[in-house]
Design a protein around this motif. Structure first.
Motif, PDB file in Angstrom:
ATOM      1  N   SER A  10       4.097   5.680  -3.710  1.00 32.11           N
ATOM      2  CA  SER A  10       4.296   6.713  -2.698  1.00 32.11           C
ATOM      3  C   SER A  10       5.586   6.416  -1.937  1.00 32.11           C
ATOM      4  N   SER A  11       6.249   7.486  -1.447  1.00 31.85           N
ATOM      5  CA  SER A  11       7.504   7.274  -0.719  1.00 31.85           C
ATOM      6  C   SER A  11       7.254   6.401   0.502  1.00 31.85           C
ATOM      7  N   LEU A  12       6.384   6.879   1.376  1.00 37.05           N
ATOM      8  CA  LEU A  12       6.004   6.071   2.538  1.00 37.05           C
ATOM      9  C   LEU A  12       4.755   5.271   2.184  1.00 37.05           C
ATOM     10  N   SER A  13       4.625   4.135   2.770  1.00 40.51           N
ATOM     11  CA  SER A  13       3.451   3.318   2.477  1.00 40.51           C
ATOM     12  C   SER A  13       2.227   3.924   3.157  1.00 40.51           C
ATOM     13  N   PRO A  14       1.032   3.554   2.709  1.00 40.00           N
ATOM     14  CA  PRO A  14      -0.169   4.096   3.351  1.00 40.00           C
ATOM     15  C   PRO A  14      -0.541   3.415   4.667  1.00 40.00           C
ATOM     16  N   LYS A  15       0.386   2.651   5.260  1.00 41.85           N
ATOM     17  CA  LYS A  15       0.018   1.982   6.526  1.00 41.85           C
ATOM     18  C   LYS A  15      -0.344   2.990   7.605  1.00 41.85           C
ATOM     19  N   LYS A  16       0.182   4.219   7.449  1.00 40.01           N
ATOM     20  CA  LYS A  16      -0.065   5.234   8.487  1.00 40.01           C
ATOM     21  C   LYS A  16      -1.547   5.598   8.623  1.00 40.01           C
ATOM     22  N   PHE A  17      -2.336   5.327   7.569  1.00 41.57           N
ATOM     23  CA  PHE A  17      -3.763   5.627   7.668  1.00 41.57           C
ATOM     24  C   PHE A  17      -4.481   4.702   8.651  1.00 41.57           C
ATOM     25  N   PHE A  18      -3.863   3.572   8.912  1.00 42.75           N
ATOM     26  CA  PHE A  18      -4.491   2.588   9.800  1.00 42.75           C
ATOM     27  C   PHE A  18      -3.687   2.423  11.085  1.00 42.75           C
ATOM     28  N   PHE A  19      -2.426   2.752  10.981  1.00 40.48           N
ATOM     29  CA  PHE A  19      -1.473   2.578  12.072  1.00 40.48           C
ATOM     30  C   PHE A  19      -0.564   3.805  12.038  1.00 40.48           C
ATOM     31  N   PRO A  20      -1.077   4.949  12.574  1.00 40.69           N
ATOM     32  CA  PRO A  20      -0.324   6.204  12.474  1.00 40.69           C
ATOM     33  C   PRO A  20       1.020   6.121  13.204  1.00 40.69           C
ATOM     34  N   GLN A  21       1.955   6.915  12.747  1.00 41.08           N
ATOM     35  CA  GLN A  21       3.298   6.894  13.358  1.00 41.08           C
ATOM     36  C   GLN A  21       3.207   7.222  14.845  1.00 41.08           C
ATOM     37  N   LYS A  33      -8.902  -1.840  13.521  1.00 40.06           N
ATOM     38  CA  LYS A  33     -10.133  -2.351  12.929  1.00 40.06           C
ATOM     39  C   LYS A  33     -11.083  -1.207  12.552  1.00 40.06           C
ATOM     40  N   ASP A  34     -11.181  -0.219  13.422  1.00 42.81           N
ATOM     41  CA  ASP A  34     -12.054   0.924  13.150  1.00 42.81           C
ATOM     42  C   ASP A  34     -11.654   1.621  11.844  1.00 42.81           C
ATOM     43  N   LYS A  35     -10.357   1.841  11.691  1.00 47.97           N
ATOM     44  CA  LYS A  35      -9.910   2.571  10.497  1.00 47.97           C
ATOM     45  C   LYS A  35     -10.023   1.716   9.248  1.00 47.97           C
ATOM     46  N   ARG A  36      -9.786   0.423   9.397  1.00 44.75           N
ATOM     47  CA  ARG A  36      -9.926  -0.462   8.236  1.00 44.75           C
ATOM     48  C   ARG A  36     -11.372  -0.493   7.759  1.00 44.75           C
ATOM     49  N   GLU A  37     -12.294  -0.583   8.714  1.00 40.35           N
ATOM     50  CA  GLU A  37     -13.703  -0.684   8.339  1.00 40.35           C
ATOM     51  C   GLU A  37     -14.214   0.594   7.691  1.00 40.35           C
ATOM     52  N   LYS A  38     -13.605   1.725   8.054  1.00 39.93           N
ATOM     53  CA  LYS A  38     -14.110   3.007   7.549  1.00 39.93           C
ATOM     54  C   LYS A  38     -13.301   3.548   6.382  1.00 39.93           C
ATOM     55  N   THR A  39     -12.504   2.705   5.746  1.00 43.17           N
ATOM     56  CA  THR A  39     -11.674   3.181   4.641  1.00 43.17           C
ATOM     57  C   THR A  39     -11.887   2.317   3.398  1.00 43.17           C
ATOM     58  N   VAL A  40     -12.132   2.990   2.284  1.00 42.46           N
ATOM     59  CA  VAL A  40     -12.295   2.307   1.003  1.00 42.46           C
ATOM     60  C   VAL A  40     -10.990   2.429   0.218  1.00 42.46           C
ATOM     61  N   LEU A  41     -10.616   1.359  -0.476  1.00 39.09           N
ATOM     62  CA  LEU A  41      -9.350   1.362  -1.211  1.00 39.09           C
ATOM     63  C   LEU A  41      -9.588   1.233  -2.708  1.00 39.09           C
ATOM     64  N   ILE A  42      -9.239   2.280  -3.437  1.00 41.31           N
ATOM     65  CA  ILE A  42      -9.298   2.228  -4.901  1.00 41.31           C
ATOM     66  C   ILE A  42      -7.877   2.121  -5.419  1.00 41.31           C
ATOM     67  N   GLY A  43      -7.545   0.965  -5.886  1.00 38.58           N
ATOM     68  CA  GLY A  43      -6.161   0.680  -6.281  1.00 38.58           C
ATOM     69  C   GLY A  43      -5.840   1.152  -7.679  1.00 38.58           C
ATOM     70  N   LEU A  44      -4.547   1.259  -7.922  1.00 31.63           N
ATOM     71  CA  LEU A  44      -4.079   1.584  -9.273  1.00 31.63           C
ATOM     72  C   LEU A  44      -3.047   0.531  -9.675  1.00 31.63           C
ATOM     73  N   ARG A  81     -13.094   7.240   4.958  1.00 31.11           N
ATOM     74  CA  ARG A  81     -12.016   7.731   4.096  1.00 31.11           C
ATOM     75  C   ARG A  81     -11.912   6.871   2.853  1.00 31.11           C
ATOM     76  N   LEU A  82     -11.294   7.456   1.853  1.00 29.10           N
ATOM     77  CA  LEU A  82     -11.078   6.713   0.626  1.00 29.10           C
ATOM     78  C   LEU A  82      -9.641   6.958   0.174  1.00 29.10           C
ATOM     79  N   LEU A  83      -8.919   5.885  -0.050  1.00 30.96           N
ATOM     80  CA  LEU A  83      -7.552   6.022  -0.569  1.00 30.96           C
ATOM     81  C   LEU A  83      -7.581   5.735  -2.059  1.00 30.96           C
ATOM     82  N   PHE A  84      -7.228   6.749  -2.818  1.00 32.22           N
ATOM     83  CA  PHE A  84      -7.214   6.651  -4.277  1.00 32.22           C
ATOM     84  C   PHE A  84      -5.804   6.289  -4.725  1.00 32.22           C
TER      85      PHE A  84
END
Lengths: 279, 346
Positions: free
Chosen positions: B52-63, B124-135, B92-95
């Motif tokens: 992805s162009s930008l990293s997915p850090k924004k899901f846990f640490f929004p801009q 911590k809240d967002k990390r705990e509520k997010t599943v990561l399916i890597g590729l 949430r789930l990041l595919f």
């Protein structure tokens, strides 16, 4: 789980103009909730973020000592957006305090030692806290001789005049209060802190020095202490840097690997000698 | 660790099942860039992209993230008291998150969840509520160097599931318990598929030929690295734009600002950058990192010297190469780090 960004609500219980130029004011805060007062356990040397909704936060050293009760005291220089707003607030106004933050002076390690305090200008705040704490009957006997050297430009720029008088009267602390230039009616010391330190010449044996002041004072005090044989691990300083989070995350206040907010603000001279001078 | 198989034609069903519980996001193509976007159905997913162009850090640490709000009414008893924002309302789930980006989150966990007193509850809240399916990466970029910074194209750290693309089907390896649960209804992978995934890993790792060396950075004292002459060369071309810090999956500096409008006020945090002069500027006018050289040096020292000291050896870099790809003046992080690591020439 505690939210470290959420300030405790406090009420301003007292405001005093602290210096003759009126750029410093001393604020006393009372916690709105009793349980917050109990949760806010601190020691001399720590600081807090003074939090004014709509304006922001400013990190300020705590000038009160926990031995004085539940209220918190801060002496604040009017400098930026938050502190200017604070100077316009009054007794009874409600705002926030977030903390305590950072590490206190190493009071445990200082036990049994002689203590030399060198303060210049309004950097004396956390050293006021330290003095009150050390002189408290529960703590005084755990420490050796206490020497307190404090200088300001003029008598009117000295903070906590009444408290200084009290210390001056005590036999268990050597107090040296100094101003930059002769003033009519002034019967204490005249000269810069480094010069007075040179005259007092505190012995480094079994001793610790706490130094807080403007960079120029620290620069000229250093060689005086070096001459007397003080080593870097005996000299304790407190740093200031721009801060936001106050808990070692937001990334701006670091000096080398250490965050001033979280790992400091108290460092020994020996520690700082091995780090970039980014403060 | 169970290895399961999912045919790509069955992805729609798999995603539909997951959607009953999670909001699902994945990198999807939008105008030539791969952007993290919400996924409606399994057939939207694609597996043929670098990262992805930008990293997915924004899901846990929004801009920009609102931390708390207040009523902005000084005349009311509680009108100026801050109230914290609520956490995520749906998991949430990041595919298709790349292994380097997942690894970056584990590095940031050490920053945001350092101890009880400084626990960043929003992170911590967002990390705990997010599943990561890597590729897993089959075809790394020329700018990738993950294998030299404790990571790799099939690295599993931080992931719940790692997928390996086997053409018409995916091999899914459950890594965390959460991940294993998601896969429990899928068919077991055969030895042939497991072997194909293992071969692919070896090949992908072998295809990453560039890297950084850090042994001398690690063994030298902080000031020795800090005072090296190479900084005078590195900083000159930098224009302090901060692009690298926004693209970086481990850069995490932020600013906190208050905003008010009428009877509403809020305290927000925004991504900030150590490349900015204002970042460290004192109210007094003094600036401890007042020169461009100070700021450029800070970024690299932070990632490759300070963070390893503070975070039990964790490097503030996962080798994704985004900073190198995006830098407008062609600063290559690998060159900088390798220069930091060079033998001193007196």
């Amino acid at each position: 789980m505690k939210n470290p960004y959420l300030p405790y609500p406090v009420r301003i219980s007292k405001v005093e103009i602290a210096t003759e130029d009126k750029t410093l004011r001393t604020f006393e805060f009372e916690f709105l909730n009793r349980e917050d007062a109990a949760a806010f356990t601190y020691l001399p040397g720590q600081f807090a973020e003074l939090s004014i909704p709509g304006f922001g936060e400013a990190p300020i050293g705590i000038a009160s000592s926990p031995t004085e009760g539940d209220h918190l005291t801060f002496t604040v220089s009017r400098a930026g957006k938050v502190t200017t707003r604070l100077h316009n607030m009054e007794q009874g106004d409600v705002m926030g305090v977030r903390g305590p933050l950072g590490h206190p002076y190493p009071l445990k390690d200082m036990k049994g030692k002689n203590i030399v305090i060198l303060a210049g200008g309004y950097a004396v705040t956390t050293l006021r806290s330290t003095m009150i704490w050390l002189l408290h009957p529960e703590n005084r006997d755990n420490y050796g001789e206490i020497t307190f050297i404090y200088g300001a430009r003029t008598p009117g720029m000295l903070l906590y005049r009444e408290t200084l008088e009290e210390w001056d009267q005590r036999s268990d602390v050597k107090t040296y209060i100094t101003i930059d230039n002769e003033v009519e009616g002034w019967d204490k010391y005249v000269g810069f802190v480094p010069q007075i330190a040179d005259q007092v010449s505190p012995e480094p044996d079994n001793a610790v020095a706490l130094i807080c002041g403007p960079p120029i004072m620290i620069k000229f005090t250093q060689p005086v202490l070096d001459k007397m044989g003080w080593t870097g691990d005996q000299i304790i300083m407190s740093l200031e840097n721009r801060m936001k989070c106050g808990i070692g995350i937001c990334g701006r206040c670091n000096v080398g690997p250490y965050y001033v907010c979280k790992d400091g603000p108290v460092f020994t001279k020996a520690q700082l000698d091995e780090l970039p001078k980014e403060y | 660790m169970a290895e399961k198989i999912l045919k790509k034609e069955e992805l729609d069903d798999f995603v539909a099942r997951l959607k009953s519980k999670y909001r699902i996001y994945a990198p999807l193509e939008k105008g030539g860039e791969w952007e993290w976007s919400e996924v409606e159905q399994g057939k939207d997913l694609t597996f043929d992209f670098f990262n992805s162009s930008l990293s997915p850090k924004k899901f846990f640490f929004p801009q920009t993230e609102c931390l708390m709000h207040f009523r902005n009414d000084p005349h009311e008893e509680k009108g100026m008291l801050m109230e914290a924002e609520a956490g995520l309302d749906q998991p949430r789930l990041l595919f298709n998150i790349r292994p380097c980006d997942a690894k970056a989150l584990t590095v940031l966990d050490k920053v945001f969840e350092r101890d009880e007193e400084s626990m960043d509850v929003y992170w911590k809240d967002k990390r705990e509520k997010t599943v990561l399916i890597g590729l897993a990466c089959t075809d790394p970029c020329p700018t990738c160097f993950c294998t030299s910074v404790n990571c790799g194209p099939h690295h599993e750290e931080g992931l719940d599931v790692l997928q390996v693309d086997l053409g018409d089907r995916l091999l899914l390896r459950g890594i965390s318990e959460k991940g294993e649960q998601l896969l429990k209804d899928l068919d077991q992978a055969g030895t042939e598929d497991s072997q194909a995934a293992a071969d692919q890993k070896k090949e992908a790792e072998g295809s990453i030929t560039s890297g950084v060396e850090m042994d001398r950075i690690d063994s030298r004292q902080t000031l020795e690295v800090y005072d090296q002459a190479m900084w005078d060369r590195v900083y000159e071309s930098c224009i302090n734009c901060g692009t690298c810090t926004f693209y970086c999956p481990t850069c995490h500096c932020f600013d906190i600002q208050d905003e008010t409008q009428g009877e509403y006020g809020r305290r927000v945090r925004n991504w900030d950058t150590c490349m900015s002069w204002l970042f460290t500027h004192h109210t007094s006018g003094h600036n401890p990192r007042g020169t461009k050289k100070d700021r450029v040096r800070q970024r690299f020292m932070h990632k490759f010297k300070y963070m390893p000291i503070k975070l039990e050896g964790s490097i503030g870099c996962v080798g994704c190469g985004r900073c190198t790809q995006r830098c407008p003046v062609n600063i290559d992080v690998r060159d900088v780090v390798n220069s930091m690591n060079e033998e001193h020439v007196e």
